[in-house]
Scaffold this motif. Structure first.
Motif, PDB file in Angstrom:
ATOM      1  N   TYR A   1       0.814  -1.221   0.000  1.00 21.91           N
ATOM      2  CA  TYR A   1       0.000   0.000   0.000  1.00 21.91           C
ATOM      3  C   TYR A   1       0.850   1.274   0.000  1.00 21.91           C
ATOM      4  N   LYS A   2       2.173   1.094  -0.221  1.00 18.62           N
ATOM      5  CA  LYS A   2       3.093   2.229  -0.321  1.00 18.62           C
ATOM      6  C   LYS A   2       3.043   3.111   0.918  1.00 18.62           C
ATOM      7  N   LYS A   3       2.946   2.463   2.076  1.00 15.95           N
ATOM      8  CA  LYS A   3       2.981   3.160   3.350  1.00 15.95           C
ATOM      9  C   LYS A   3       4.348   2.940   3.992  1.00 15.95           C
ATOM     10  N   ASN A   4       4.947   4.009   4.459  1.00 16.16           N
ATOM     11  CA  ASN A   4       6.266   3.914   5.055  1.00 16.16           C
ATOM     12  C   ASN A   4       6.173   4.157   6.561  1.00 16.16           C
ATOM     13  N   ILE A   5       6.223   3.072   7.339  1.00 19.11           N
ATOM     14  CA  ILE A   5       6.252   3.152   8.795  1.00 19.11           C
ATOM     15  C   ILE A   5       7.702   2.940   9.206  1.00 19.11           C
ATOM     16  N   TYR A   6       8.340   3.998   9.664  1.00 20.39           N
ATOM     17  CA  TYR A   6       9.795   3.956   9.844  1.00 20.39           C
ATOM     18  C   TYR A   6      10.221   2.870  10.825  1.00 20.39           C
ATOM     19  N   ILE A   7       9.523   2.739  11.954  1.00 16.16           N
ATOM     20  CA  ILE A   7       9.936   1.754  12.948  1.00 16.16           C
ATOM     21  C   ILE A   7       9.871   0.345  12.376  1.00 16.16           C
ATOM     22  N   LEU A   8       8.868   0.075  11.536  1.00 13.21           N
ATOM     23  CA  LEU A   8       8.749  -1.242  10.910  1.00 13.21           C
ATOM     24  C   LEU A   8       9.852  -1.450   9.886  1.00 13.21           C
ATOM     25  N   THR A   9      10.145  -0.410   9.109  1.00 14.51           N
ATOM     26  CA  THR A   9      11.235  -0.495   8.144  1.00 14.51           C
ATOM     27  C   THR A   9      12.565  -0.699   8.853  1.00 14.51           C
ATOM     28  N   TRP A  10      12.773   0.036   9.946  1.00 15.89           N
ATOM     29  CA  TRP A  10      14.019  -0.100  10.690  1.00 15.89           C
ATOM     30  C   TRP A  10      14.171  -1.505  11.260  1.00 15.89           C
ATOM     31  N   LEU A  11      13.088  -2.044  11.819  1.00 17.20           N
ATOM     32  CA  LEU A  11      13.140  -3.401  12.353  1.00 17.20           C
ATOM     33  C   LEU A  11      13.419  -4.421  11.261  1.00 17.20           C
ATOM     34  N   ARG A  12      12.757  -4.248  10.105  1.00 16.78           N
ATOM     35  CA  ARG A  12      12.934  -5.196   8.996  1.00 16.78           C
ATOM     36  C   ARG A  12      14.394  -5.253   8.549  1.00 16.78           C
ATOM     37  N   TYR A  13      15.054  -4.121   8.494  1.00 18.28           N
ATOM     38  CA  TYR A  13      16.422  -4.081   7.985  1.00 18.28           C
ATOM     39  C   TYR A  13      17.470  -3.937   9.086  1.00 18.28           C
ATOM     40  N   THR A  14      17.082  -4.222  10.336  1.00 19.28           N
ATOM     41  CA  THR A  14      18.044  -4.200  11.443  1.00 19.28           C
ATOM     42  C   THR A  14      18.023  -5.496  12.232  1.00 19.28           C
TER      43      THR A  14
END
Length: 371
Positions: free
Chosen positions: A273-286
């Motif tokens: 859905y082209k939504k950028n949730i930073y904490i989720l993105t950070w967790l995914r790539y950390t």
């Protein structure tokens, strides 16, 4: 006598507007375009049968002659007439008509709704949803009364949601049993959540096929390596050997796998859905930084513990002589697989994830114009 209007379906790029007029047996339509108005008159077969049809539209903005000097490009087919108008200034129109109200016979041709940005590569092509988020949704809601979802998008959301629920279930069962029985629950982990993990793991092969079908971008090699590596550990080494199923390493392995997935699948849903949730993105790539090495360590322990079992049972080992004149030594393969898993595969996977992390978590540079 009121002259009926045909059904007209419109679409746009940033440089042109296209009209598809649903009429059959049209010979020579009378079309006149002046600045921001178009008038159409012809005889044909449409919703009102064989009759004279006409319509007039005041356009949202001005148009210009095409490269041949004509006011519009007209193409006549057996079942429709297509009219293409060039915009005077490249831009996206929020609607076709100058006035907000549109006639009932004017519809949106969503199949042709795209952006013409001059790129030949499909990966570089953009669409209006990216260029103007919200406009596409608004037009669809005005047209059909609700937001029409792409079937591929619905499927991907349901798939990722199903996998998320599955791994949450696995983690929940493990956590509840550990809370009640403490360390005594570890030995029975495979008995209670093994079937669910096996089913979820088989479902992951759909992720390998998604890029092949064009459902997602990216390559096939990396997801195939990851999914097949897990499948080998789970089905060949653990599921086929009951003595391995009771080892504590199985508990920790399932814990690593499930923890990774309950972050990965929600992240994928937000990306759909082209939504950028930073904490989720950070967790995914950390989170992969500690969890991937720990998961690989658990997989390596499973392989080491399995080698004596396969030397004893000779399961999956093929000895000569046989009708295929072929030999395969499972313990030797496990040692070789362990060597490849420990060094080249781990380096490749970690390098791949590090590159993704660098791109996804790169600070965005915002350039502000000084007044």
């Amino acid at each position: 006598m009121v002259v009926p209007s045909p059904f007209v379906y419109w679409a746009q790029t940033d440089k042109s507007v296209s009209l598809k007029i649903e009429l059959r047996n049209v010979v020579k339509p009378d079309i006149s375009v002046f600045n921001n108005n178009i008038k159409f008159t012809t005889r044909g077969v449409g919703a009102h049968g064989d009759s004279q049809y006409e319509f007039s539209l005041d356009l949202f903005a001005s148009t210009k002659p095409n490269k041949d000097g004509d006011a519009a490009t007209v193409r006549i087919f057996d079942n429709r007439v297509e009219v293409i108008l060039d915009k005077e200034k490249p831009s996206w129109w929020p609607r076709l008509t100058a006035q907000p109200q549109k006639p009932a016979w004017l519809k949106i041709n969503f199949d042709l709704w795209k952006s013409d940005d001059g790129h030949d590569s499909e990966e570089e092509a953009r669409d209006v949803m990216q260029d103007y988020p919200g406009m596409y949704d608004k037009l669809q809601k005005e047209e059909i009364g609700y937001r029409k979802e792409d079937l591929k998008k619905v499927y991907l959301v349901l798939y990722n949601l199903f996998q998320l629920i599955g791994f949450v279930y696995v983690l929940s069962v493990m956590a509840i049993r550990y809370a009640k029985l403490d360390y005594d629950s570890v030995a029975d982990t495979y008995e209670h959540v093994g079937p669910a993990v096996k089913f979820l793991q088989l479902m992951m092969y759909l992720e390998v096929m998604h890029p092949l079908f064009g459902y997602t971008k990216g390559g096939v090699l990396v997801p195939f390596m990851q999914v097949s590596g897990r499948a080998f550990i789970l089905f060949v080494l653990i599921d086929s050997e009951p003595r391995m199923q009771t080892k504590p390493v199985v508990f920790y392995l399932f814990l690593m796998w499930s923890t990774i997935e309950i972050v990965r699948y929600p992240f994928y849903i937000t990306q759909i859905y082209k939504k950028n949730i930073y904490i989720l993105t950070w967790l995914r790539y950390t989170m992969w930084i500690p969890l991937y090495p720990l998961g690989i360590l658990c997989e390596s322990i499973v392989i080491l513990r399995s080698i004596p079992y396969f030397e004893e049972t000779q399961r999956f080992t093929i000895s000569l002589p046989n009708e295929w004149n072929f030999t395969f030594d499972m313990p030797f393969y496990l040692r070789l697989y362990l060597l490849l898993l420990t060094f080249p595969a781990t380096f490749f996977l970690m390098s791949h994830m590090y590159k993704l992390r660098t791109v996804k978590l790169r600070p965005k540079i915002v350039i502000k114009k000084c007044k």
